[in-house]
Design an enzyme around this catalytic site. Structure first.
Site, PDB file in Angstrom:
ATOM      1  N   CYS A 191      19.340  22.585  10.383  1.00  0.00           N
ATOM      2  CA  CYS A 191      20.083  22.550   9.125  1.00  0.00           C
ATOM      3  C   CYS A 191      21.404  23.275   9.358  1.00  0.00           C
ATOM      4  O   CYS A 191      21.420  24.414   9.813  1.00  0.00           O
ATOM      5  CB  CYS A 191      19.284  23.239   8.027  1.00  0.00           C
ATOM      6  SG  CYS A 191      20.194  23.388   6.467  1.00  0.00           S
ATOM      7  N   CYS A 244      21.784  26.682   6.978  1.00  0.00           N
ATOM      8  CA  CYS A 244      21.032  27.917   7.216  1.00  0.00           C
ATOM      9  C   CYS A 244      20.557  28.098   8.661  1.00  0.00           C
ATOM     10  O   CYS A 244      20.010  29.131   9.004  1.00  0.00           O
ATOM     11  CB  CYS A 244      19.842  28.007   6.271  1.00  0.00           C
ATOM     12  SG  CYS A 244      18.536  26.798   6.596  1.00  0.00           S
ATOM     13  N   CYS A 265      12.885  13.213  14.284  1.00  0.00           N
ATOM     14  CA  CYS A 265      11.483  13.596  14.169  1.00  0.00           C
ATOM     15  C   CYS A 265      11.451  15.010  13.582  1.00  0.00           C
ATOM     16  O   CYS A 265      11.806  15.976  14.258  1.00  0.00           O
ATOM     17  CB  CYS A 265      10.841  13.548  15.559  1.00  0.00           C
ATOM     18  SG  CYS A 265       9.080  13.836  15.559  1.00  0.00           S
TER      19      CYS A 265
END
Length: 132
Positions: free
Chosen positions: A93, A96, A117
């Site tokens: 991500c 974060c 995945c």
């Protein structure tokens, strides 16, 4: 996007902490979303950033949620992962830094050939019903 709150380690479950912060992997065919067919937006379980649309989810047969593309490329980062003697591409991500899973060149050819995945524990699904 600026009002997104990143959960602290103390706010994460042990499993999410192990995967998102330590780069672990949940067991295949055990996560809450590997066989989920609900429509909606998959968000980061650590910060709530929109990551993948259910429109790009497909059954890869691997036991993990698989997507052909992120909902917004600006929300994910891919980087080399050479841990465990393997040459893989890690997906994180971008907001974060949570480890989400890996990217493989093993997706449907007609959708670009990519397979993101992703570990179920790293995702929260916001369905149309949850939005209202």
């Amino acid at each position: 996007m600026d009002n997104i709150k990143i959960k602290t380690d103390a706010e994460l479950s042990q499993e999410l902490l192990e995967v998102a912060r330590n780069g672990g992997t949940e067991a295949p065919f055990k996560g809450k979303y590997w066989d989920n067919h609900e429509k909606g937006m998959y968000k980061c379980a650590v910060c709530g950033t929109e990551l993948f649309s259910s429109d790009t989810k497909f059954d890869s047969g691997t036991g993990w949620p698989s997507f052909t593309a992120p909902a917004n490329l600006a929300n994910v980062e891919v980087r080399p992962d050479k841990k465990f003697g393997m040459d893989r591409t890690e997906v994180v991500c971008k907001k974060c830094g949570a480890h989400l899973g890996h990217l493989f060149n093993a997706g449907p050819a007609d959708k670009g050939g990519k397979r993101y995945c992703i570990n179920s524990v790293c995702l929260d699904l916001e369905t149309a019903e949850k939005k209202n």
